[in-house]
Design an enzyme around this catalytic site. Structure first.
Site, mmCIF file in Angstrom:
data_model
loop_
_atom_site.group_PDB
_atom_site.id
_atom_site.type_symbol
_atom_site.label_atom_id
_atom_site.label_comp_id
_atom_site.label_asym_id
_atom_site.label_seq_id
_atom_site.Cartn_x
_atom_site.Cartn_y
_atom_site.Cartn_z
ATOM 1 N N LYS A 13 36.699 34.175 43.057
ATOM 2 C CA LYS A 13 34.914 34.595 43.036
ATOM 3 C C LYS A 13 33.668 34.026 42.179
ATOM 4 O O LYS A 13 33.243 33.481 42.969
ATOM 5 C CB LYS A 13 34.551 35.898 43.136
ATOM 6 C CG LYS A 13 35.745 36.705 44.659
ATOM 7 C CD LYS A 13 35.365 38.944 44.101
ATOM 8 C CE LYS A 13 35.765 39.234 43.170
ATOM 9 N NZ LYS A 13 36.935 39.176 42.252
ATOM 10 N N ARG A 88 31.128 47.382 44.782
ATOM 11 C CA ARG A 88 33.172 47.107 45.327
ATOM 12 C C ARG A 88 34.068 48.376 45.526
ATOM 13 O O ARG A 88 34.884 48.614 45.859
ATOM 14 C CB ARG A 88 32.998 46.940 44.108
ATOM 15 C CG ARG A 88 33.892 45.702 43.444
ATOM 16 C CD ARG A 88 35.006 46.309 41.541
ATOM 17 N NE ARG A 88 35.794 45.511 41.810
ATOM 18 C CZ ARG A 88 35.652 44.044 41.000
ATOM 19 N NH1 ARG A 88 35.039 42.974 40.323
ATOM 20 N NH2 ARG A 88 37.059 43.723 40.502
ATOM 21 N N ARG A 127 46.209 32.164 33.656
ATOM 22 C CA ARG A 127 44.774 32.503 33.172
ATOM 23 C C ARG A 127 44.826 33.310 31.973
ATOM 24 O O ARG A 127 44.640 32.826 31.251
ATOM 25 C CB ARG A 127 43.570 33.267 34.495
ATOM 26 C CG ARG A 127 42.754 33.077 33.867
ATOM 27 C CD ARG A 127 40.905 33.081 34.863
ATOM 28 N NE ARG A 127 41.136 34.853 34.709
ATOM 29 C CZ ARG A 127 40.697 35.398 35.495
ATOM 30 N NH1 ARG A 127 39.463 35.030 36.264
ATOM 31 N NH2 ARG A 127 40.816 37.126 35.698
ATOM 32 N N ARG A 133 41.294 37.645 28.847
ATOM 33 C CA ARG A 133 41.310 38.738 29.153
ATOM 34 C C ARG A 133 42.607 39.913 29.214
ATOM 35 O O ARG A 133 43.355 39.372 29.854
ATOM 36 C CB ARG A 133 41.189 38.978 30.740
ATOM 37 C CG ARG A 133 39.111 38.750 30.816
ATOM 38 C CD ARG A 133 39.431 38.539 32.011
ATOM 39 N NE ARG A 133 39.212 39.074 33.706
ATOM 40 C CZ ARG A 133 38.484 39.044 34.412
ATOM 41 N NH1 ARG A 133 37.975 38.076 35.081
ATOM 42 N NH2 ARG A 133 39.064 40.372 35.535
ATOM 43 N N ARG A 144 45.128 46.062 39.503
ATOM 44 C CA ARG A 144 43.860 45.699 39.849
ATOM 45 C C ARG A 144 43.949 44.867 41.872
ATOM 46 O O ARG A 144 42.892 45.650 42.723
ATOM 47 C CB ARG A 144 42.834 44.244 39.618
ATOM 48 C CG ARG A 144 42.503 44.620 38.154
ATOM 49 C CD ARG A 144 43.005 43.274 37.443
ATOM 50 N NE ARG A 144 42.087 42.506 37.265
ATOM 51 C CZ ARG A 144 41.765 41.140 37.145
ATOM 52 N NH1 ARG A 144 43.224 40.886 36.275
ATOM 53 N NH2 ARG A 144 41.516 40.313 37.585
HETATM 54 P P1 AP5 Z 1 38.664 33.291 38.965
HETATM 55 O O1 AP5 Z 1 37.375 32.233 40.479
HETATM 56 O O2 AP5 Z 1 37.878 34.148 38.167
HETATM 57 O O3 AP5 Z 1 38.589 34.548 40.483
HETATM 58 P P2 AP5 Z 1 37.881 36.004 40.999
HETATM 59 O O4 AP5 Z 1 38.078 36.071 42.540
HETATM 60 O O5 AP5 Z 1 36.992 35.921 40.359
HETATM 61 O O6 AP5 Z 1 39.281 36.900 39.810
HETATM 62 P P3 AP5 Z 1 38.757 37.650 38.974
HETATM 63 O O7 AP5 Z 1 39.919 38.051 37.646
HETATM 64 O O8 AP5 Z 1 37.332 37.506 37.998
HETATM 65 O O9 AP5 Z 1 38.403 39.072 39.684
HETATM 66 P P4 AP5 Z 1 37.987 40.686 39.575
HETATM 67 O O10 AP5 Z 1 37.485 40.788 40.083
HETATM 68 O O11 AP5 Z 1 39.313 41.477 39.360
HETATM 69 O O12 AP5 Z 1 37.558 41.155 38.201
HETATM 70 P P5 AP5 Z 1 35.941 41.291 37.738
HETATM 71 O O13 AP5 Z 1 35.815 40.348 35.987
HETATM 72 O O14 AP5 Z 1 34.841 40.971 38.893
HETATM 73 O O15 AP5 Z 1 40.238 32.654 39.688
HETATM 74 C C1 AP5 Z 1 40.728 33.300 39.131
HETATM 75 C C2 AP5 Z 1 41.668 31.813 38.474
HETATM 76 O O16 AP5 Z 1 42.391 31.520 39.753
HETATM 77 C C3 AP5 Z 1 41.210 30.786 37.424
HETATM 78 O O17 AP5 Z 1 42.296 31.244 36.627
HETATM 79 C C4 AP5 Z 1 40.768 30.195 38.192
HETATM 80 O O18 AP5 Z 1 40.423 28.704 36.867
HETATM 81 C C5 AP5 Z 1 41.469 29.680 39.569
HETATM 82 N N1 AP5 Z 1 41.701 29.199 40.307
HETATM 83 C C6 AP5 Z 1 40.080 29.455 41.104
HETATM 84 N N2 AP5 Z 1 40.396 28.340 42.379
HETATM 85 C C7 AP5 Z 1 41.375 27.808 42.613
HETATM 86 C C8 AP5 Z 1 42.192 26.769 43.392
HETATM 87 N N3 AP5 Z 1 41.355 26.667 44.610
HETATM 88 N N4 AP5 Z 1 43.229 26.851 43.547
HETATM 89 C C9 AP5 Z 1 43.914 27.111 42.007
HETATM 90 N N5 AP5 Z 1 43.598 27.870 41.499
HETATM 91 C C10 AP5 Z 1 42.389 28.277 41.596
HETATM 92 O O19 AP5 Z 1 36.335 42.776 37.690
HETATM 93 C C11 AP5 Z 1 37.076 43.333 36.292
HETATM 94 C C12 AP5 Z 1 37.198 44.139 35.877
HETATM 95 O O20 AP5 Z 1 35.723 45.281 35.978
HETATM 96 C C13 AP5 Z 1 37.529 45.496 37.359
HETATM 97 O O21 AP5 Z 1 38.589 45.409 37.159
HETATM 98 C C14 AP5 Z 1 36.413 46.619 36.995
HETATM 99 O O22 AP5 Z 1 37.500 47.609 36.476
HETATM 100 C C15 AP5 Z 1 35.316 46.521 36.757
HETATM 101 N N6 AP5 Z 1 34.003 46.079 37.638
HETATM 102 C C16 AP5 Z 1 33.545 44.641 37.932
HETATM 103 N N7 AP5 Z 1 32.783 44.569 38.980
HETATM 104 C C17 AP5 Z 1 32.837 45.754 38.999
HETATM 105 C C18 AP5 Z 1 32.700 47.101 40.310
HETATM 106 N N8 AP5 Z 1 31.490 46.384 41.487
HETATM 107 N N9 AP5 Z 1 32.019 48.140 40.008
HETATM 108 C C19 AP5 Z 1 33.696 48.686 39.647
HETATM 109 N N10 AP5 Z 1 33.979 48.003 38.498
HETATM 110 C C20 AP5 Z 1 33.714 46.650 38.058
HETATM 111 MG MG MG Z 2 35.645 37.096 38.774
#
Ligand code: AP5
Ligand code: MG
Length: 186
Positions: A13, A88, A127, A133, A144
């Site tokens: 994402k 979410r 990662r 993180r 998650r």
């Molecule tokens: P990346 O682009 O970082 O993927 P992502 O989908 O953004 O993954 P996240 O880990 O950020 O998702 P998440 O939803 O768990 O975390 P968030 O920060 O939103 O890519 C992932 C990895 O793969 C990277 O190393 C990248 O380089 C690699 N990659 C990318 N594309 C690739 C490809 N094509 N091939 C190979 N490798 C690739 O949320 C974290 C926490 O915050 C949640 O758990 C929750 O506690 C809280 N939170 C956030 N938003 C909310 C909300 N709206 N409501 C409640 N709690 C929330």
């Molecule tokens: Mg992310």
């Protein structure tokens, strides 16, 4: 262009939303980044959010809705944005509808990035060795993913009913995936 990016942890994402935002010159808003920024400032929101993020649970809906209703009202959102990781839950999605109505904004598409679980876990464990993180450990990654399936995946059906879902295969080269997304948006 008003877009939502939805997908399990590790789907890409953040990676893709950034590239799509550059393409359209619009704002990238990741609630994960916003919350981690609050944590690094040790603010009241950050202190509370950390207790949820560290165990792989969602931060309460009211916190996110308050934060995002303020953020989306700022001037830089007038031309559009990519929401990454928000909404979410169904409650957040309904709250967002209200916010959009108040601001006279409307969604153009919801990009749903799809990848299998093994790929997601491999990416996040990899990662975790460098990201700093606290939630990139194998146990919390699994948690998650469970939370995603239970609380966030139902949003796909919610937005499907509004004909907004653009499903994109998220495995392959990063540049190719960006092309796939752009192709669904024309
Ligand atoms: P990346 O682009 O970082 O993927 P992502 O989908 O953004 O993954 P996240 O880990 O950020 O998702 P998440 O939803 O768990 O975390 P968030 O920060 O939103 O890519 C992932 C990895 O793969 C990277 O190393 C990248 O380089 C690699 N990659 C990318 N594309 C690739 C490809 N094509 N091939 C190979 N490798 C690739 O949320 C974290 C926490 O915050 C949640 O758990 C929750 O506690 C809280 N939170 C956030 N938003 C909310 C909300 N709206 N409501 C409640 N709690 C929330
Ligand atoms: Mg992310």
């Amino acid at each position: 262009m008003y877009l939502i990016f939805i997908g399990p942890p590790g789907a890409g994402k953040g990676t893709q939303a950034k590239r799509i935002c550059d393409h359209f010159s619009i704002v990238h808003l990741s609630t994960g980044v916003i919350l981690r920024d609050e944590i690094s400032k040790n603010s009241p929101i950050g202190k509370s959010a950390k207790t949820f993020i560290d165990v792989g649970q969602l931060v309460p809906d009211d916190v996110l809705l308050k934060k995002m209703s303020g953020r989306l009202a700022q001037n830089d959102c007038n031309n559009g944005y990519c929401l990454d990781g928000f909404p979410r839950t169904i409650t957040q999605a309904k709250g967002l509808e209200q916010i959009l109505t108040n601001l006279n904004q409307s969604l153009d598409a919801v990009v749903s990035i799809v990848a299998d679980e093994e790929e997601l876990i491999n990416r996040l464990v990899l990662r975790g060795s460098t990201s700093g993180r606290t939630d990139d450990t194998p146990e919390i990654i699994r948690q998650r993913l469970r939370v995603y399936r239970r609380q966030t995946e139902p949003l796909i059906e919610f937005y499907e009913q509004q004909n907004l879902i653009k499903a994109v295969e998220g495995v392959g080269k990063i540049t190719e995936i960006t092309e796939r997304i752009l192709n669904t948006l024309v």
